[in-house]
Design a protein around this motif. Sequence first.
Motif, PDB file in Angstrom:
ATOM      1  N   CYS A  43     -44.846   1.340 -15.038  1.00  0.00           N
ATOM      2  CA  CYS A  43     -45.190   1.419 -13.750  1.00  0.00           C
ATOM      3  C   CYS A  43     -43.950   1.350 -12.827  1.00  0.00           C
ATOM      4  O   CYS A  43     -44.418   1.064 -11.339  1.00  0.00           O
ATOM      5  N   ASN A  44     -42.838   1.394 -12.200  1.00  0.00           N
ATOM      6  CA  ASN A  44     -41.569   1.380 -11.696  1.00  0.00           C
ATOM      7  C   ASN A  44     -42.030   2.060 -11.095  1.00  0.00           C
ATOM      8  O   ASN A  44     -41.452   2.298  -9.834  1.00  0.00           O
ATOM      9  N   LEU A  45     -42.112   3.395 -10.410  1.00  0.00           N
ATOM     10  CA  LEU A  45     -42.661   4.250  -9.626  1.00  0.00           C
ATOM     11  C   LEU A  45     -43.615   4.008  -8.876  1.00  0.00           C
ATOM     12  O   LEU A  45     -43.946   3.965  -7.541  1.00  0.00           O
ATOM     13  N   THR A  46     -44.953   3.233 -10.019  1.00  0.00           N
ATOM     14  CA  THR A  46     -45.616   3.051  -8.318  1.00  0.00           C
ATOM     15  C   THR A  46     -45.207   1.955  -7.620  1.00  0.00           C
ATOM     16  O   THR A  46     -45.161   1.933  -6.203  1.00  0.00           O
ATOM     17  N   GLY A  47     -44.547   1.419  -7.779  1.00  0.00           N
ATOM     18  CA  GLY A  47     -43.496  -0.289  -7.584  1.00  0.00           C
ATOM     19  C   GLY A  47     -42.285   0.302  -6.149  1.00  0.00           C
ATOM     20  O   GLY A  47     -42.678  -0.175  -5.393  1.00  0.00           O
ATOM     21  N   LEU A  48     -41.581   1.170  -6.687  1.00  0.00           N
ATOM     22  CA  LEU A  48     -40.245   2.494  -6.045  1.00  0.00           C
ATOM     23  C   LEU A  48     -41.701   2.658  -4.695  1.00  0.00           C
ATOM     24  O   LEU A  48     -41.135   1.676  -3.585  1.00  0.00           O
ATOM     25  N   THR A  49     -42.584   3.475  -5.032  1.00  0.00           N
ATOM     26  CA  THR A  49     -43.009   3.819  -3.359  1.00  0.00           C
ATOM     27  C   THR A  49     -43.636   3.768  -3.244  1.00  0.00           C
ATOM     28  O   THR A  49     -43.419   3.439  -1.616  1.00  0.00           O
ATOM     29  N   LEU A  50     -44.148   2.263  -3.261  1.00  0.00           N
ATOM     30  CA  LEU A  50     -45.193   2.130  -2.776  1.00  0.00           C
ATOM     31  C   LEU A  50     -44.720   0.292  -2.110  1.00  0.00           C
ATOM     32  O   LEU A  50     -45.650  -0.277  -1.231  1.00  0.00           O
ATOM     33  N   GLY A  51     -44.147  -0.208  -2.602  1.00  0.00           N
ATOM     34  CA  GLY A  51     -43.111  -1.324  -2.699  1.00  0.00           C
ATOM     35  C   GLY A  51     -44.076  -2.096  -2.818  1.00  0.00           C
ATOM     36  O   GLY A  51     -43.899  -3.105  -2.366  1.00  0.00           O
ATOM     37  N   LEU A  52     -44.766  -2.246  -4.182  1.00  0.00           N
ATOM     38  CA  LEU A  52     -44.922  -3.554  -4.639  1.00  0.00           C
ATOM     39  C   LEU A  52     -43.991  -3.911  -5.834  1.00  0.00           C
ATOM     40  O   LEU A  52     -43.891  -3.237  -6.807  1.00  0.00           O
ATOM     41  N   ASP A  53     -43.568  -5.691  -5.204  1.00  0.00           N
ATOM     42  CA  ASP A  53     -42.660  -5.815  -5.781  1.00  0.00           C
ATOM     43  C   ASP A  53     -42.586  -7.399  -6.569  1.00  0.00           C
ATOM     44  O   ASP A  53     -41.500  -7.579  -6.907  1.00  0.00           O
ATOM     45  N   PHE A 102     -48.084  12.296  -1.333  1.00  0.00           N
ATOM     46  CA  PHE A 102     -48.816  11.457  -2.453  1.00  0.00           C
ATOM     47  C   PHE A 102     -48.019  11.182  -4.454  1.00  0.00           C
ATOM     48  O   PHE A 102     -47.987  11.228  -4.729  1.00  0.00           O
ATOM     49  N   ILE A 103     -49.339   9.678  -4.467  1.00  0.00           N
ATOM     50  CA  ILE A 103     -48.325   9.696  -5.943  1.00  0.00           C
ATOM     51  C   ILE A 103     -49.764   8.775  -6.728  1.00  0.00           C
ATOM     52  O   ILE A 103     -51.401   8.573  -5.392  1.00  0.00           O
ATOM     53  N   LEU A 104     -50.139   9.308  -7.874  1.00  0.00           N
ATOM     54  CA  LEU A 104     -51.310   9.105  -8.277  1.00  0.00           C
ATOM     55  C   LEU A 104     -50.914   7.809  -9.330  1.00  0.00           C
ATOM     56  O   LEU A 104     -49.462   7.979 -10.470  1.00  0.00           O
ATOM     57  N   ALA A 105     -51.186   6.405  -8.631  1.00  0.00           N
ATOM     58  CA  ALA A 105     -50.409   5.974  -9.831  1.00  0.00           C
ATOM     59  C   ALA A 105     -50.561   5.291 -11.462  1.00  0.00           C
ATOM     60  O   ALA A 105     -51.059   5.700 -11.769  1.00  0.00           O
ATOM     61  N   GLY A 106     -49.713   4.538 -11.761  1.00  0.00           N
ATOM     62  CA  GLY A 106     -49.592   3.912 -12.925  1.00  0.00           C
ATOM     63  C   GLY A 106     -50.217   3.173 -13.229  1.00  0.00           C
ATOM     64  O   GLY A 106     -51.327   2.666 -12.458  1.00  0.00           O
ATOM     65  N   ASN A 107     -50.666   2.591 -14.664  1.00  0.00           N
ATOM     66  CA  ASN A 107     -50.992   1.645 -14.935  1.00  0.00           C
ATOM     67  C   ASN A 107     -50.137   1.072 -16.571  1.00  0.00           C
ATOM     68  O   ASN A 107     -50.334   1.611 -17.759  1.00  0.00           O
ATOM     69  N   PHE A 302     -24.554   5.398  -7.254  1.00  0.00           N
ATOM     70  CA  PHE A 302     -24.783   4.448  -5.624  1.00  0.00           C
ATOM     71  C   PHE A 302     -25.540   3.569  -5.651  1.00  0.00           C
ATOM     72  O   PHE A 302     -26.378   2.965  -4.898  1.00  0.00           O
ATOM     73  N   SER A 303     -25.331   2.758  -6.504  1.00  0.00           N
ATOM     74  CA  SER A 303     -25.715   1.090  -6.997  1.00  0.00           C
ATOM     75  C   SER A 303     -25.785   0.545  -6.407  1.00  0.00           C
ATOM     76  O   SER A 303     -26.530  -0.378  -5.659  1.00  0.00           O
ATOM     77  N   GLY A 304     -24.964   0.466  -4.833  1.00  0.00           N
ATOM     78  CA  GLY A 304     -24.824  -0.557  -3.775  1.00  0.00           C
ATOM     79  C   GLY A 304     -25.674  -0.348  -2.944  1.00  0.00           C
ATOM     80  O   GLY A 304     -26.231  -1.586  -1.691  1.00  0.00           O
ATOM     81  N   LEU A 305     -26.132   1.114  -2.802  1.00  0.00           N
ATOM     82  CA  LEU A 305     -27.959   1.601  -1.346  1.00  0.00           C
ATOM     83  C   LEU A 305     -28.911   1.137  -2.546  1.00  0.00           C
ATOM     84  O   LEU A 305     -30.155   1.544  -1.923  1.00  0.00           O
ATOM     85  N   ILE A 306     -29.137   1.369  -4.472  1.00  0.00           N
ATOM     86  CA  ILE A 306     -30.356   0.984  -4.434  1.00  0.00           C
ATOM     87  C   ILE A 306     -31.293   0.126  -4.236  1.00  0.00           C
ATOM     88  O   ILE A 306     -32.824   0.635  -3.897  1.00  0.00           O
ATOM     89  N   PRO A 307     -30.864  -1.489  -4.067  1.00  0.00           N
ATOM     90  CA  PRO A 307     -31.508  -2.692  -3.706  1.00  0.00           C
ATOM     91  C   PRO A 307     -31.799  -1.989  -2.701  1.00  0.00           C
ATOM     92  O   PRO A 307     -33.567  -2.885  -1.992  1.00  0.00           O
ATOM     93  N   VAL A 308     -31.496  -1.774  -1.510  1.00  0.00           N
ATOM     94  CA  VAL A 308     -32.255  -1.566   0.354  1.00  0.00           C
ATOM     95  C   VAL A 308     -32.791  -0.360  -0.003  1.00  0.00           C
ATOM     96  O   VAL A 308     -34.177  -0.463   0.772  1.00  0.00           O
ATOM     97  N   SER A 309     -33.349   0.961  -1.007  1.00  0.00           N
ATOM     98  CA  SER A 309     -34.066   1.448  -0.979  1.00  0.00           C
ATOM     99  C   SER A 309     -35.245   1.383  -1.757  1.00  0.00           C
ATOM    100  O   SER A 309     -35.935   1.401  -0.912  1.00  0.00           O
ATOM    101  N   GLN A 310     -34.782   0.474  -2.689  1.00  0.00           N
ATOM    102  CA  GLN A 310     -35.720   0.370  -3.552  1.00  0.00           C
ATOM    103  C   GLN A 310     -36.757  -0.919  -2.145  1.00  0.00           C
ATOM    104  O   GLN A 310     -38.415  -0.591  -2.546  1.00  0.00           O
ATOM    105  N   LYS A 311     -36.176  -2.113  -1.522  1.00  0.00           N
ATOM    106  CA  LYS A 311     -36.880  -2.632  -0.976  1.00  0.00           C
ATOM    107  C   LYS A 311     -37.631  -2.517  -0.035  1.00  0.00           C
ATOM    108  O   LYS A 311     -39.191  -3.327   0.684  1.00  0.00           O
ATOM    109  N   LEU A 312     -36.899  -1.720   0.830  1.00  0.00           N
ATOM    110  CA  LEU A 312     -38.096  -0.383   1.713  1.00  0.00           C
ATOM    111  C   LEU A 312     -38.752   0.929   1.516  1.00  0.00           C
ATOM    112  O   LEU A 312     -40.077   1.284   1.835  1.00  0.00           O
ATOM    113  N   SER A 313     -38.868   1.123   0.299  1.00  0.00           N
ATOM    114  CA  SER A 313     -39.565   2.423  -0.459  1.00  0.00           C
ATOM    115  C   SER A 313     -38.791   3.989   0.764  1.00  0.00           C
ATOM    116  O   SER A 313     -40.233   4.443   1.216  1.00  0.00           O
TER     117      SER A 313
END
Length: 369
Positions: A43-53, A102-107, A302-313
Amino acid sequence: MANLISLFNHKGGVSKTTTVFHLGWKFANLGKRVLIVDADPQCNLTGLTLGLDDYDSLVRFYDNKQNTDLFSSLAPEFSLEEKSNPPLNPTALTKTKNKNLFILAGNIRFSELDTQIATAMTSSNTLPVLRKFVGAFNSLIRKMAAEHNIDIVLVDMSPSVSSTNQCILMSSDYFVVPVSPDFYCYQAIDSLSNVLPKWAKDISQFKIDGDSPLPTDNPKMLGFITQNYRIYTTANSALPDNLDQPKQMSRAYSDWLDKIKEVSNRKLVPALQSASMMIDSEKFRLSVTHDAPYHLGGVQNFSGLIPVSQKLSKPIFELTKEDGNWSGARWMWEKNEKENGIKVNIEEADKVYQNLAKSILKMIDLDMK
């Protein structure tokens, strides 16, 4: 009718999730209505897209959005839920920060379906009723796409050679193989030369009559995307006369990329062509400017940008100076009249994904004519 594109490699750690998110967002920016599907039980895509961290945010999402994830929508087909308690809305989609995405969330429970799908794959001749298990994913996604006027569906698949993944891939119209330029992905490409044609052959029994639960045609590989490599700037490229010279992939990575290209052209491509699972090379050449068939594009680290991208979705190419609280010196600086810094990396990411998205759209358009 929507085009269903899966991203698959049974080698993990090749940025499938990041690519689905960024490519889906870029398709949406180009005016397409896009559905991204989280078919990986992690479910990493769900967490990344919707900010479920964290755990609490995940629990709140599943409590508030009941029956809008992939497992809950499919479970009734597999009799894993009480028939007296049908899903509230099996075709509901979850909105994202992009109005066209749009996203169909994982489970995490999605992996529970694999045993029944595997049984269906081996019992079809004696238990025809199990045929619906093989086509359940295809039926659900096609229905959702039609009801919500979706143009493109992107599926993030798990890194495994499972019956579930077999059915997902064989439900697709096209697929892309993300790779890292290293020994393990070299092995993976070699292995896929055997796995994918076998998947097509084994599932062909479900396409014999007119009541097929899957698309009639096999999915076609559009190419592979190189991920997570480091770059360097040659000594001469810093000189004023060479300001437009592109940054180069470091030698260790470029050597492995050459080997991956070689094994792809020698084994994977011919094997897929024999199984009618390969896009035509001329259509590739007319659509892709990055490299010769079948290297779709390269996404540097782009490792330095990935954490910011993930945090903000937000995708990397949508980040601003304020998003990372970057200082002026880190954000942009000049050397020999050439810009450097985080701003340049963000612009490079935008260019990479823009070219990748346009190339894929053009290739599919040519293939459908």
